[in-house]
Motif scaffolding. Structure first.
Motif, PDB file in Angstrom:
ATOM      1  N   UNK A 114       0.779  -1.225   0.000  1.00  0.00           N
ATOM      2  CA  UNK A 114       0.000   0.000   0.000  1.00  0.00           C
ATOM      3  C   UNK A 114       0.816   1.283   0.000  1.00  0.00           C
ATOM      4  N   UNK A 115       2.136   1.176   0.182  1.00  0.00           N
ATOM      5  CA  UNK A 115       2.985   2.359   0.125  1.00  0.00           C
ATOM      6  C   UNK A 115       3.250   2.743  -1.330  1.00  0.00           C
ATOM      7  N   UNK A 116       3.662   3.989  -1.527  1.00  0.00           N
ATOM      8  CA  UNK A 116       3.941   4.461  -2.881  1.00  0.00           C
ATOM      9  C   UNK A 116       5.301   3.972  -3.362  1.00  0.00           C
ATOM     10  N   UNK A 117       5.371   3.680  -4.639  1.00  0.00           N
ATOM     11  CA  UNK A 117       6.619   3.222  -5.265  1.00  0.00           C
ATOM     12  C   UNK A 117       7.711   4.287  -5.174  1.00  0.00           C
ATOM     13  N   UNK A 118       8.946   3.847  -4.949  1.00  0.00           N
ATOM     14  CA  UNK A 118      10.124   4.700  -5.058  1.00  0.00           C
ATOM     15  C   UNK A 118      11.167   3.996  -5.906  1.00  0.00           C
ATOM     16  N   UNK A 119      11.913   4.782  -6.705  1.00  0.00           N
ATOM     17  CA  UNK A 119      13.007   4.212  -7.475  1.00  0.00           C
ATOM     18  C   UNK A 119      14.091   3.700  -6.535  1.00  0.00           C
ATOM     19  N   UNK A 120      14.877   2.743  -7.024  1.00  0.00           N
ATOM     20  CA  UNK A 120      15.871   2.059  -6.198  1.00  0.00           C
ATOM     21  C   UNK A 120      17.261   2.256  -6.796  1.00  0.00           C
ATOM     22  N   UNK A 121      18.149   3.005  -6.143  1.00  0.00           N
ATOM     23  CA  UNK A 121      19.483   3.234  -6.702  1.00  0.00           C
ATOM     24  C   UNK A 121      20.321   1.974  -6.830  1.00  0.00           C
ATOM     25  N   UNK A 122      19.911   0.890  -6.171  1.00  0.00           N
ATOM     26  CA  UNK A 122      20.642  -0.376  -6.278  1.00  0.00           C
ATOM     27  C   UNK A 122      20.105  -1.283  -7.381  1.00  0.00           C
ATOM     28  N   UNK A 123      19.094  -0.834  -8.104  1.00  0.00           N
ATOM     29  CA  UNK A 123      18.528  -1.664  -9.169  1.00  0.00           C
ATOM     30  C   UNK A 123      19.552  -1.884 -10.283  1.00  0.00           C
ATOM     31  N   UNK A 124      19.523  -3.045 -10.925  1.00  0.00           N
ATOM     32  CA  UNK A 124      20.421  -3.283 -12.065  1.00  0.00           C
ATOM     33  C   UNK A 124      19.991  -2.554 -13.336  1.00  0.00           C
ATOM     34  N   UNK A 125      18.829  -1.929 -13.331  1.00  0.00           N
ATOM     35  CA  UNK A 125      18.325  -1.217 -14.510  1.00  0.00           C
ATOM     36  C   UNK A 125      18.267   0.274 -14.205  1.00  0.00           C
ATOM     37  N   UNK A 126      18.959   1.063 -15.016  1.00  0.00           N
ATOM     38  CA  UNK A 126      19.005   2.511 -14.847  1.00  0.00           C
ATOM     39  C   UNK A 126      18.139   3.174 -15.908  1.00  0.00           C
ATOM     40  N   UNK A 127      17.273   4.081 -15.492  1.00  0.00           N
ATOM     41  CA  UNK A 127      16.590   5.001 -16.406  1.00  0.00           C
ATOM     42  C   UNK A 127      17.243   6.362 -16.194  1.00  0.00           C
ATOM     43  N   UNK A 128      17.874   6.855 -17.229  1.00  0.00           N
ATOM     44  CA  UNK A 128      18.661   8.086 -17.155  1.00  0.00           C
ATOM     45  C   UNK A 128      18.081   9.090 -18.135  1.00  0.00           C
ATOM     46  N   UNK A 129      17.796  10.319 -17.671  1.00  0.00           N
ATOM     47  CA  UNK A 129      17.203  11.242 -18.627  1.00  0.00           C
ATOM     48  C   UNK A 129      16.960  12.628 -18.084  1.00  0.00           C
ATOM     49  N   UNK A 130      16.170  13.373 -18.839  1.00  0.00           N
ATOM     50  CA  UNK A 130      15.858  14.758 -18.515  1.00  0.00           C
ATOM     51  C   UNK A 130      14.492  14.829 -17.837  1.00  0.00           C
ATOM     52  N   UNK A 131      13.851  15.992 -17.939  1.00  0.00           N
ATOM     53  CA  UNK A 131      12.595  16.189 -17.222  1.00  0.00           C
ATOM     54  C   UNK A 131      11.476  15.271 -17.708  1.00  0.00           C
ATOM     55  N   UNK A 132      11.592  14.671 -18.873  1.00  0.00           N
ATOM     56  CA  UNK A 132      10.576  13.702 -19.301  1.00  0.00           C
ATOM     57  C   UNK A 132      10.553  12.488 -18.369  1.00  0.00           C
ATOM     58  N   UNK A 133      11.666  12.224 -17.698  1.00  0.00           N
ATOM     59  CA  UNK A 133      11.684  11.147 -16.709  1.00  0.00           C
ATOM     60  C   UNK A 133      11.327  11.659 -15.315  1.00  0.00           C
ATOM     61  N   UNK A 134      11.277  12.981 -15.153  1.00  0.00           N
ATOM     62  CA  UNK A 134      10.968  13.563 -13.851  1.00  0.00           C
ATOM     63  C   UNK A 134       9.518  13.941 -13.662  1.00  0.00           C
ATOM     64  N   UNK A 135       8.840  14.350 -14.760  1.00  0.00           N
ATOM     65  CA  UNK A 135       7.445  14.757 -14.614  1.00  0.00           C
ATOM     66  C   UNK A 135       6.604  13.566 -14.157  1.00  0.00           C
ATOM     67  N   UNK A 136       5.686  13.833 -13.270  1.00  0.00           N
ATOM     68  CA  UNK A 136       4.797  12.860 -12.637  1.00  0.00           C
ATOM     69  C   UNK A 136       5.536  11.981 -11.616  1.00  0.00           C
ATOM     70  N   UNK A 137       6.878  11.968 -11.650  1.00  0.00           N
ATOM     71  CA  UNK A 137       7.640  11.144 -10.712  1.00  0.00           C
ATOM     72  C   UNK A 137       8.200  11.971  -9.561  1.00  0.00           C
ATOM     73  N   UNK A 138       8.889  13.062  -9.877  1.00  0.00           N
ATOM     74  CA  UNK A 138       9.516  13.907  -8.865  1.00  0.00           C
ATOM     75  C   UNK A 138       8.818  15.247  -8.727  1.00  0.00           C
ATOM     76  N   UNK A 139       7.789  15.473  -9.526  1.00  0.00           N
ATOM     77  CA  UNK A 139       6.999  16.698  -9.439  1.00  0.00           C
ATOM     78  C   UNK A 139       5.567  16.373  -9.811  1.00  0.00           C
ATOM     79  N   UNK A 140       4.670  17.337  -9.705  1.00  0.00           N
ATOM     80  CA  UNK A 140       3.239  17.121  -9.944  1.00  0.00           C
ATOM     81  C   UNK A 140       2.718  16.067  -8.956  1.00  0.00           C
ATOM     82  N   UNK A 141       2.061  15.013  -9.443  1.00  0.00           N
ATOM     83  CA  UNK A 141       1.444  14.084  -8.485  1.00  0.00           C
ATOM     84  C   UNK A 141       2.477  13.190  -7.802  1.00  0.00           C
TER      85      UNK A 141
END
Length: 426
Positions: A330-357
């Motif tokens: 029931x908790x909200x998802x958070x990205x994991x810096x130890x994950x073997x998969x990296x998503x690297x990018x600009x604000x298109x990866x930030x909108x809705x994730x680190x801002x707005x909802x």
């Protein structure tokens, strides 16, 4: 507004700090800075430097012990397996349908390009946004990208290909796979909305068509260098045609960024590719269950403030719907810096994730699709050089990664203000 943390040197300003900033500071120097933030709110570098005197710590946590983090998933070393053939075949088929000539293909969209150039030339000095039809706003740099021509012919550090290739080679040395994911601009998906008048018949015929042929050539150029891309454009155009209503847009009308619909479609396309990697079964074996919930939010988009002041009153705030990703508990998802998969990018990866909802961005939805958290490395406005943010962790950290997904807006492939920095010496 285009603000990031930068590596803290032994003293600030450092040798690589902009000459103008060092000149303004004169002889001032600040030893052992704790945090340095570099922003470009109006195009010029602005710094916030924090100096913190701290008492010695016993490590924190209950009883003087730091809380234990969950064990990171460790996967065996594998050899990178890029597969650029699929995109190469698709683009060559498109080119064949247009006479096997980039010149001929460009001629087919020349009237749209002429209309865009006319509107671009008419924009007031200093204005970065223009109003289209049906409530759509468009960004100056995105229009310039559509008109920019052959991206591979840009000179010096404006040419993205050497930098992307160098980064791919660096990752390969550490056994890490690489995907490049350019996000189409709103102008490429809604060319018929770029006119000043609603229902412009001369533009309507471009809806659903490729209006920037040289963006297709760029994917071909990357494929010929062995660089694999996830090609979002065909799926976006097909989705636009299947649901043409403005209210169901893939992009926010007043914003440069995509909507929930756009980012979720992208996450599905990237997730589908991940399933073919030989190491993916190690991820699938630890699959988790994620759900989503609805969360509306209301605001003006990022283009509203870029309009001439007299035009801003014409646009009311927009209400958007986000889909935050929820863990099984029931908790909200958070990205994991130890994950073997990296998503690297600009604000298109930030909108809705680190801002707005929040918790509802493309990284969260990719995690939902594959059933495993990912590691997000994001730089507002810094898509071309976000690599430095990842590499500042240290090259040894790459040993735990299996894949880096570099996702950024396609508009910055053209004449990026800061250029494309090389990582060949890493």
């Amino acid at each position: 507004y285009n603000t990031d943390l930068v590596a803290a040197p032994s003293a600030w300003p450092a040798a690589d700090t902009e000459t103008t900033v060092r000149s303004e500071l004169g002889n001032l120097s600040f030893p052992a800075p704790t945090i340095i933030m570099r922003g470009k709110p109006q195009g010029k570098a602005v710094y916030n430097v924090f100096l913190v005197d701290s008492e010695p710590s016993d490590g924190g946590g209950e009883g003087g012990k730091a809380p234990l983090a969950p064990a990171a998933l460790k996967l065996g070393r594998t050899v990178p397996s890029p597969d650029p053939a699929e995109v190469k075949k698709a683009v060559l088929a498109e080119l064949a349908a247009h006479g096997n000539s980039w010149t001929s293909w460009m001629a087919e969209v020349s009237s749209l390009h002429a209309a865009l150039k006319k509107r671009l030339d008419a924009m007031p000095a200093g204005s970065k946004a223009m109003a289209g039809s049906d409530g759509f706003l468009f960004f100056r740099q995105s229009i310039a990208y559509v008109l920019g021509g052959d991206l591979a012919q840009q000179h010096g550090d404006r040419n993205p290909i050497p930098a992307i290739l160098g980064f791919k080679k660096l990752l390969a040395k550490h056994g890490v796979d690489f995907l490049f994911v350019p996000v189409p601009t709103k102008e490429e998906i809604f060319p018929d909305k770029t006119g000043a008048a609603p229902g412009d018949a001369s533009l309507a015929r471009f809806a659903g068509k490729v209006v920037n042929p040289f963006a297709r050539k760029f994917l071909l150029d990357l494929a010929e260098q062995g660089i694999e891309t996830v090609d979002l454009l065909p799926a976006f155009l097909a989705e636009r045609q299947a649901s043409p209503g403005v209210g169901a847009s893939l992009y926010q009308a007043q914003d440069t960024h995509w909507t929930t619909r756009g980012l979720e479609l992208s996450a599905k396309l990237v997730a589908k590719r991940l399933e073919r990697y030989p190491w993916y079964k190690g991820i699938a074996a630890h699959r988790r269950a994620f759900t989503t919930k609805d969360e509306p939010f209301t605001r003006h988009g990022d283009l509203h403030a870029r309009l001439p002041e007299a035009e801003r009153a014409k646009f009311a705030p927009e209400t958007q719907l986000g889909h935050p990703v929820v863990n099984a508990d029931g908790t909200l998802y958070d990205d994991d810096p130890d994950s073997p998969i990296v998503v690297m990018g600009d604000s298109f990866t930030g909108v809705y994730e680190l801002m707005d909802c929040e918790h509802a961005g493309v990284s969260a939805h990719l995690a939902k699709e594959i059933g495993y958290p990912v590691d997000l490395v994001m730089s507002y406005g810094g898509g071309p050089n976000v690599r430095e943010k990842l590499l500042r962790r240290g090259l040894d950290k790459l040993k735990t990664k299996k894949l880096v997904i570099w996702m950024m807006t396609a508009r910055d492939l053209f004449d990026h203000a800061e250029g494309w920095q090389s990582v060949d010496k890493k």
